[in-house]
Design an enzyme around this catalytic site. Structure first.
Site, PDB file in Angstrom:
ATOM      1  N   ARG A  87     -11.882  11.124  -1.292  1.00 47.21           N
ATOM      2  CA  ARG A  87     -10.819  10.540  -0.467  1.00 47.21           C
ATOM      3  C   ARG A  87     -11.222   9.196   0.130  1.00 47.21           C
ATOM      4  O   ARG A  87     -10.361   8.392   0.482  1.00 47.21           O
ATOM      5  CB  ARG A  87     -10.469  11.536   0.638  1.00 47.21           C
ATOM      6  CG  ARG A  87      -9.289  11.133   1.497  1.00 47.21           C
ATOM      7  CD  ARG A  87      -7.983  11.360   0.774  1.00 47.21           C
ATOM      8  NE  ARG A  87      -6.866  11.183   1.687  1.00 47.21           N
ATOM      9  CZ  ARG A  87      -6.061  10.119   1.681  1.00 47.21           C
ATOM     10  NH1 ARG A  87      -6.246   9.155   0.809  1.00 47.21           N
ATOM     11  NH2 ARG A  87      -5.073  10.028   2.546  1.00 47.21           N
TER      12      ARG A  87
ATOM     13  N   SER B 149      -0.458  13.731   8.189  1.00 46.31           N
ATOM     14  CA  SER B 149       0.324  14.087   7.001  1.00 46.31           C
ATOM     15  C   SER B 149       0.275  15.567   6.671  1.00 46.31           C
ATOM     16  O   SER B 149       0.810  15.995   5.642  1.00 46.31           O
ATOM     17  CB  SER B 149      -0.168  13.282   5.795  1.00 46.31           C
ATOM     18  OG  SER B 149      -1.535  13.549   5.530  1.00 46.31           O
TER      19      SER B 149
ATOM     20  N   ARG C 266      -5.411  17.820  -9.187  1.00 45.52           N
ATOM     21  CA  ARG C 266      -4.108  18.489  -9.074  1.00 45.52           C
ATOM     22  C   ARG C 266      -3.708  19.131 -10.406  1.00 45.52           C
ATOM     23  O   ARG C 266      -3.175  20.239 -10.430  1.00 45.52           O
ATOM     24  CB  ARG C 266      -3.051  17.484  -8.635  1.00 45.52           C
ATOM     25  CG  ARG C 266      -3.251  16.931  -7.229  1.00 45.52           C
ATOM     26  CD  ARG C 266      -2.042  16.156  -6.768  1.00 45.52           C
ATOM     27  NE  ARG C 266      -2.265  15.511  -5.481  1.00 45.52           N
ATOM     28  CZ  ARG C 266      -2.467  14.214  -5.330  1.00 45.52           C
ATOM     29  NH1 ARG C 266      -2.468  13.407  -6.393  1.00 45.52           N
ATOM     30  NH2 ARG C 266      -2.663  13.702  -4.128  1.00 45.52           N
TER      31      ARG C 266
ATOM     32  N   TRP D  20      -1.223   3.450  15.259  1.00 50.55           N
ATOM     33  CA  TRP D  20      -0.092   3.467  14.322  1.00 50.55           C
ATOM     34  C   TRP D  20       0.304   4.886  13.940  1.00 50.55           C
ATOM     35  O   TRP D  20       1.493   5.210  13.894  1.00 50.55           O
ATOM     36  CB  TRP D  20      -0.443   2.671  13.070  1.00 50.55           C
ATOM     37  CG  TRP D  20       0.610   2.775  12.012  1.00 50.55           C
ATOM     38  CD1 TRP D  20       1.821   2.139  11.991  1.00 50.55           C
ATOM     39  CD2 TRP D  20       0.555   3.573  10.818  1.00 50.55           C
ATOM     40  NE1 TRP D  20       2.517   2.488  10.861  1.00 50.55           N
ATOM     41  CE2 TRP D  20       1.770   3.359  10.124  1.00 50.55           C
ATOM     42  CE3 TRP D  20      -0.397   4.414  10.274  1.00 50.55           C
ATOM     43  CZ2 TRP D  20       2.048   3.988   8.905  1.00 50.55           C
ATOM     44  CZ3 TRP D  20      -0.123   5.035   9.071  1.00 50.55           C
ATOM     45  CH2 TRP D  20       1.085   4.824   8.394  1.00 50.55           C
ATOM     46  N   HIS D  21      -0.650   5.746  13.668  1.00 60.28           N
ATOM     47  CA  HIS D  21      -0.316   7.117  13.289  1.00 60.28           C
ATOM     48  C   HIS D  21       0.482   7.828  14.384  1.00 60.28           C
ATOM     49  O   HIS D  21       1.320   8.683  14.097  1.00 60.28           O
ATOM     50  CB  HIS D  21      -1.590   7.911  12.989  1.00 60.28           C
ATOM     51  CG  HIS D  21      -2.092   7.765  11.595  1.00 60.28           C
ATOM     52  ND1 HIS D  21      -3.230   7.050  11.280  1.00 60.28           N
ATOM     53  CD2 HIS D  21      -1.616   8.229  10.414  1.00 60.28           C
ATOM     54  CE1 HIS D  21      -3.425   7.093   9.973  1.00 60.28           C
ATOM     55  NE2 HIS D  21      -2.465   7.799   9.420  1.00 60.28           N
TER      56      HIS D  21
ATOM     57  N   ASN E 149      -5.415  10.382   9.162  1.00 63.73           N
ATOM     58  CA  ASN E 149      -4.309  10.443   8.212  1.00 63.73           C
ATOM     59  C   ASN E 149      -4.039  11.859   7.751  1.00 63.73           C
ATOM     60  O   ASN E 149      -2.877  12.260   7.596  1.00 63.73           O
ATOM     61  CB  ASN E 149      -4.606   9.538   7.019  1.00 63.73           C
ATOM     62  CG  ASN E 149      -3.459   9.456   6.054  1.00 63.73           C
ATOM     63  OD1 ASN E 149      -3.451  10.105   5.019  1.00 63.73           O
ATOM     64  ND2 ASN E 149      -2.450   8.667   6.391  1.00 63.73           N
TER      65      ASN E 149
ATOM     66  N   PHE F 149       0.814  -1.211   0.000  1.00 61.84           N
ATOM     67  CA  PHE F 149       0.000   0.000   0.000  1.00 61.84           C
ATOM     68  C   PHE F 149       0.851   1.266   0.000  1.00 61.84           C
ATOM     69  O   PHE F 149       0.639   2.188  -0.792  1.00 61.84           O
ATOM     70  CB  PHE F 149      -0.889   0.039   1.246  1.00 61.84           C
ATOM     71  CG  PHE F 149      -2.318  -0.330   1.002  1.00 61.84           C
ATOM     72  CD1 PHE F 149      -3.055   0.241  -0.017  1.00 61.84           C
ATOM     73  CD2 PHE F 149      -2.947  -1.258   1.829  1.00 61.84           C
ATOM     74  CE1 PHE F 149      -4.389  -0.096  -0.216  1.00 61.84           C
ATOM     75  CE2 PHE F 149      -4.275  -1.599   1.636  1.00 61.84           C
ATOM     76  CZ  PHE F 149      -4.996  -1.020   0.611  1.00 61.84           C
ATOM     77  N   PHE F 150       1.827   1.321   0.892  1.00 56.05           N
ATOM     78  CA  PHE F 150       2.571   2.566   1.056  1.00 56.05           C
ATOM     79  C   PHE F 150       3.631   2.749  -0.029  1.00 56.05           C
ATOM     80  O   PHE F 150       3.908   3.881  -0.434  1.00 56.05           O
ATOM     81  CB  PHE F 150       3.161   2.630   2.463  1.00 56.05           C
ATOM     82  CG  PHE F 150       2.098   2.824   3.509  1.00 56.05           C
ATOM     83  CD1 PHE F 150       1.572   4.079   3.732  1.00 56.05           C
ATOM     84  CD2 PHE F 150       1.586   1.754   4.225  1.00 56.05           C
ATOM     85  CE1 PHE F 150       0.569   4.283   4.676  1.00 56.05           C
ATOM     86  CE2 PHE F 150       0.590   1.934   5.162  1.00 56.05           C
ATOM     87  CZ  PHE F 150       0.077   3.197   5.392  1.00 56.05           C
TER      88      PHE F 150
ATOM     89  N   ASP G 270       1.429   4.034  -2.851  1.00 58.74           N
ATOM     90  CA  ASP G 270       0.976   5.402  -2.614  1.00 58.74           C
ATOM     91  C   ASP G 270       2.088   6.415  -2.865  1.00 58.74           C
ATOM     92  O   ASP G 270       1.841   7.500  -3.408  1.00 58.74           O
ATOM     93  CB  ASP G 270       0.455   5.524  -1.180  1.00 58.74           C
ATOM     94  CG  ASP G 270      -0.178   6.870  -0.911  1.00 58.74           C
ATOM     95  OD1 ASP G 270      -1.227   7.169  -1.503  1.00 58.74           O
ATOM     96  OD2 ASP G 270       0.373   7.646  -0.113  1.00 58.74           O
TER      97      ASP G 270
ATOM     98  N   ASP H 122       3.437  10.730  -5.313  1.00 56.77           N
ATOM     99  CA  ASP H 122       3.887  11.962  -4.665  1.00 56.77           C
ATOM    100  C   ASP H 122       4.525  12.925  -5.655  1.00 56.77           C
ATOM    101  O   ASP H 122       4.622  14.112  -5.386  1.00 56.77           O
ATOM    102  CB  ASP H 122       4.894  11.654  -3.550  1.00 56.77           C
ATOM    103  CG  ASP H 122       4.198  11.209  -2.267  1.00 56.77           C
ATOM    104  OD1 ASP H 122       2.954  11.293  -2.220  1.00 56.77           O
ATOM    105  OD2 ASP H 122       4.895  10.780  -1.339  1.00 56.77           O
TER     106      ASP H 122
ATOM    107  N   LYS I 173       3.690  17.429   5.996  1.00 53.24           N
ATOM    108  CA  LYS I 173       4.315  16.939   4.772  1.00 53.24           C
ATOM    109  C   LYS I 173       3.586  17.465   3.543  1.00 53.24           C
ATOM    110  O   LYS I 173       4.211  17.885   2.561  1.00 53.24           O
ATOM    111  CB  LYS I 173       4.321  15.405   4.770  1.00 53.24           C
ATOM    112  CG  LYS I 173       5.018  14.786   3.572  1.00 53.24           C
ATOM    113  CD  LYS I 173       5.004  13.272   3.613  1.00 53.24           C
ATOM    114  CE  LYS I 173       3.655  12.711   3.242  1.00 53.24           C
ATOM    115  NZ  LYS I 173       3.674  11.238   3.055  1.00 53.24           N
ATOM    116  N   GLU I 174       2.265  17.448   3.585  1.00 56.86           N
ATOM    117  CA  GLU I 174       1.496  17.883   2.424  1.00 56.86           C
ATOM    118  C   GLU I 174       1.560  19.397   2.237  1.00 56.86           C
ATOM    119  O   GLU I 174       1.610  19.881   1.103  1.00 56.86           O
ATOM    120  CB  GLU I 174       0.051  17.392   2.560  1.00 56.86           C
ATOM    121  CG  GLU I 174      -0.026  15.867   2.469  1.00 56.86           C
ATOM    122  CD  GLU I 174      -1.447  15.336   2.522  1.00 56.86           C
ATOM    123  OE1 GLU I 174      -2.344  16.057   2.986  1.00 56.86           O
ATOM    124  OE2 GLU I 174      -1.644  14.179   2.092  1.00 56.86           O
TER     125      GLU I 174
ATOM    126  N   ARG J 202       4.780  20.280   0.368  1.00 55.49           N
ATOM    127  CA  ARG J 202       4.862  20.012  -1.070  1.00 55.49           C
ATOM    128  C   ARG J 202       3.733  20.684  -1.850  1.00 55.49           C
ATOM    129  O   ARG J 202       3.561  20.435  -3.048  1.00 55.49           O
ATOM    130  CB  ARG J 202       4.899  18.510  -1.344  1.00 55.49           C
ATOM    131  CG  ARG J 202       3.605  17.759  -1.090  1.00 55.49           C
ATOM    132  CD  ARG J 202       3.727  16.349  -1.646  1.00 55.49           C
ATOM    133  NE  ARG J 202       2.466  15.655  -1.644  1.00 55.49           N
ATOM    134  CZ  ARG J 202       2.192  14.580  -0.902  1.00 55.49           C
ATOM    135  NH1 ARG J 202       3.122  14.092  -0.098  1.00 55.49           N
ATOM    136  NH2 ARG J 202       1.014  13.997  -0.967  1.00 55.49           N
TER     137      ARG J 202
END
Length: 336
Positions: free
Chosen positions: A173, A223, A157, A308-309, A219, A76-77, A80, A84, A226-227, A230
């Site tokens: 989403r 994130s 985008r 986990w997050h 999530n 998955f990751f 994903d 990016d 980070k988002e 960018r």
């Protein structure tokens, strides 16, 4: 997830008793498909804590069943991350890759398919072992929705048209967060199937929708930094700021309230599940499958995501800056 952003999750934390073994061995699978090469990439993958995530999502799974969950999380990751860069802003490129991966749902892939597609094909093959044709058809459709979501995001985008409302954003989403295929896998790792007629019921559908929404809100907060760095505009915190003119702190507080309200509804829905089973005249075995789905699939994907997050290194500032990362990701998404 920032440590000062707290969500009260009224569900118990659980983790597979086999998590230590799975953690020690989980790099082997992505290496075997060329998805990780070199120790730097392996260390970066370990920092994400994907074996820990799988151990929380599938707390009753051990051995090969847990390994399947771990491999799906690894995949998955890695997948994903391929969006990016430029591919995530180009619907044509996004569709080329998602189509190449989704082809595994139909049958064997050509040798020339991208590395990431071969990895998915292996996970999908193992997922379907022992499951009914009807179940595989249902799960495959969930995967197709997931892949289409990446193309939809790329359109937004490219056109530089960020979602104008939280409602619009949620509709998009809910697919790319990948919760539905994740929950599906709990049936495969647990070797049971929820009867199709009750799976599509209003109560079960609402429970799953809550699990999806909670996951994506957790999530998006994790994130956010980070988002922002960018230039990503489609994050629920940022959308709420634009939609309502709120400061960041109020937008986050609103999301905390949204999670609380949803989980209150989730507990109410859980309480009427026995009546749902009665209304569908389920057998004892079918009722057991529904109960296992509640305890070992839907609940863990909510609580496991939260835990986990808060512990994963995936959202650390330096995580996305590993040397040579983008070039390697392009290799994963290219035909051999």
């Amino acid at each position: 997830m920032p440590q000062d952003v707290d969500f009260s999750i009224p569900l118990p934390a659980r983790r597979s008793p086999d998590h230590a073994r799975a953690e020690a061995e989980h790099i082997d699978w992505p290496r075997s498909f060329g998805l990780i090469t070199g120790e730097a990439a392996a260390e970066r993958h370990r920092k994400g804590g994907y074996a820990d995530l799988a151990s929380r999502f599938y707390p009753s799974a051990i051995g090969a069943d847990l390994d399947l969950g771990v491999d799906l999380m690894s995949w998955f990751f890695l997948f994903d991350d391929l969006f990016d860069g430029p591919r995530g802003e180009d619907p044509v490129q996004a569709k080329q890759l998602t189509d190449a991966v989704a082809a595994a749902l139909e049958g064997p892939l050509p040798a020339s398919a991208p590395l990431i597609a071969h990895g998915f094909a292996d996970v999908w093959r193992r997922t379907c072992q022992g499951m009914s044709k009807e179940w595989c058809t249902r799960s495959a459709q969930h995967w197709r929705h997931y892949f289409q979501g990446y193309v939809d995001e790329a359109h937004g985008r490219r056109d530089e048209t960020p979602c104008g409302s939280a409602r619009e954003y949620l509709a998009m989403r809910r697919h790319t967060i990948g919760v539905q295929p994740t929950v599906d896998l709990a049936e495969a790792t647990g070797h049971f199937e929820v009867p199709h007629r009750v799976f599509d019921s209003a109560v079960m559908s609402a429970m799953l929708r809550i699990a999806v929404d909670v996951n994506l809100m957790l999530n998006d907060i994790a994130s956010l930094e980070k988002e922002e760095a960018r230039g990503e505009q489609n994050n629920m915190v940022l959308i709420l700021m634009r939609e309502h003119g709120w400061p960041k702190s109020r937008s986050i507080a609103h999301m905390q309230d949204e999670v609380r309200v949803r989980l209150e509804e989730f507990l109410l829905l859980e309480s009427i599940l026995p009546k749902v089973c009665d209304s569908f005249s389920l057998t004892a075995d079918e009722r057991e499958a529904v109960e296992r789905y509640r305890l070992d699939a839907v609940r863990p994907v909510i609580r496991g995501s939260y835990d986990w997050h808060r512990s994963s290194g995936r959202y650390d500032a330096e995580f996305a800056l590993a040397a040579g990362r983008q070039g390697f990701l392009e290799e994963l998404g290219s035909a051999r």
